[in-house]
Design an enzyme around this catalytic site. Structure first.
Site: not given
Length: 452
Positions: A268, A319
């Site tokens: 991220h 993800d």
């Protein structure tokens, strides 16, 4: 030895025609452009190196869409997490395997040929360890074996509920380990992959809020030189909590206190200061960007333009698996930069460069490093992983070269994928996985029971 002939292929040196590739033991042994088609198995279309997916929680595929109802107050990552805790509280080992197989099948149909599974669901529903501490890790391996997905398995170390060693919440009981139990989990994961060709086990401290400096230091040697992945700076609250705990931002703290290098993937990293951006790039760590999930969760926007200007390396991951589509991840990454900076073609670095090809090749290079495997290139001694685009697709048929990738990433997306080959074996043909019906039916039955 298997000898394939592609009409066109993207090689490290660029586009080539009539490309013959010798494959043995799942690996590329020779590559020849302009080859004679005699004694070759012809694969029609445009061959790209298979794209690595550097971050996934496959079990979350089963909860896709369950958190899209507005709550009584401001919805955020933190309220989404409560939905996730309730969902995972119901999963059996068979459920974990069925959902993982379905997610991996969709990844292959969507243009990913290798996966780094950030696996943090370890214990039974009441939080008790299974007799085999790697029981659920073995289910991830079984799903990879069934689907043909290339695998880097990352057992997650999750010890605390917040910065400074906070006590875990009840919803985290299926994750929690101490360093000794985590060692057994990693050993079990290594035993589990023994039957998979070319699989890798790394380690994954979940985040700085889930480990202490002492426990982080205890588990790092377990990587044994393999990949190390960690969530970092995903949310502003995470940054604020880290500042309150340590006086530093999460990436600052990591770079000052951990041996960050090319083995690391920082997942991220959506909230960075300019100095953090430059320091990650200089460290050699890969930024693991998950643009669709980051948009879905309202995380923020990764600073891709400045990161590339500092010669940083990135890859993309699916993800939460709210949508599984390799081209769409790349497209969302570019579009997020356009929305933020109000420009176009921002992740192409020079005049005349194709944005689609720039995105694709950078994600190949970063993904290869993040997964710790010889993948991501149509070159000798690399895994024979290919995504073959349909040259007759209307959006590709009238163009050539880099325009093929631009059309794939920005227009046709996974509808342009005809065949996917992993380790020299065709697992997707005519856009469909060869075990689609059985995997789909098992997944549908699993969700029907869980969500009843």
């Amino acid at each position: 030895m298997r000898r394939l002939l592609f009409d066109y292929a993207l090689l490290p040196c660029g586009w080539a025609k009539d490309v013959a590739i010798d494959i043995d033991g799942g690996m590329i042994r020779s590559v020849q452009a302009g080859a004679d088609p005699v004694d070759c198995e012809h694969i029609a279309g445009i061959a790209l190196p298979g794209l690595p997916n550097l971050h996934s929680h496959t079990f979350q595929r089963g909860m896709a869409g369950l958190a899209e109802t507005r709550g009584p107050e401001g919805d955020s990552f933190w309220t989404w997490r409560q939905v996730m805790y309730r969902f995972l509280g119901q999963l059996t080992p068979d459920d974990v395997e069925a959902i993982a197989a379905y997610a991996m099948m969709e990844m292959l149909e969507g243009g990913f040929t290798a996966l780094a599974e950030f696996h943090y669901l370890h214990h039974d529903r009441d939080g008790r360890p299974y007799a085999n501490p790697a029981e659920l890790a073995t289910r991830i391996v079984a799903a990879a074996q069934e689907t043909g997905m290339g695998l880097t398995l990352l057992p997650v170390f999750y010890a605390n509920g917040g910065f400074g060693g906070m006590v875990p919440a009840d919803g985290q009981r299926r994750f929690i380990s101490d360093a000794a139990n985590y060692r057994r989990l990693v050993e079990g994961a290594r035993n589990a992959i023994a039957g998979l060709d070319d699989a890798v086990v790394g380690i994954a401290p979940h985040s700085l809020r889930a480990v202490t400096p002492q426990s982080l230091g205890e588990i790092l040697p377990l990587s044994e030189g393999g990949p190390i992945h960690i969530h970092v700076a995903e949310q502003i609250k995470e940054v604020e909590d880290c500042l309150a705990w340590s006086g530093q931002r999460p990436v600052e703290w990591l770079l000052d206190h951990a041996p960050i290098d090319q083995r690391w993937c920082l997942i991220h990293a959506t909230h960075l200061g300019p100095r953090e951006t430059r320091r990650i790039a200089a460290s050699g760590a890969v930024a693991g960007v998950c643009p669709i999930t980051e948009a879905n969760l309202g995380d923020g926007i990764f600073d891709g333009v400045d990161f590339l200007a500092a010669s940083g390396s990135f890859g993309v991951g699916s993800d939460s698996n709210i949508e599984i589509n390799a081209a769409a991840e790349l497209r969302q990454l570019e579009y997020s930069q356009r929305l933020k900076l109000r420009g176009r073609n921002l992740l192409a670095e020079r005049e005349g460069q194709s944005t689609g090809r720039s995105l694709y090749e950078k994600a190949l290079a970063g993904g290869q490093r993040a997964l710790g495997r010889r993948i991501g290139s149509i070159a000798v001694d690399h895994r024979a992983d290919f995504v073959v685009l349909d040259a007759s697709h209307p959006d590709l048929s009238a163009v050539s070269g880099d325009r093929w990738i631009d059309a794939y990433v920005f227009v046709a997306s996974k509808a342009a994928i005809d065949r996917v080959i992993v380790a020299g074996k065709s697992v997707v043909m005519n856009g469909r996985h060869h075990r689609r019906e059985a995997i789909r039916d098992r997944y549908a039955g699993t969700l029907a029971r869980i969500l009843a």
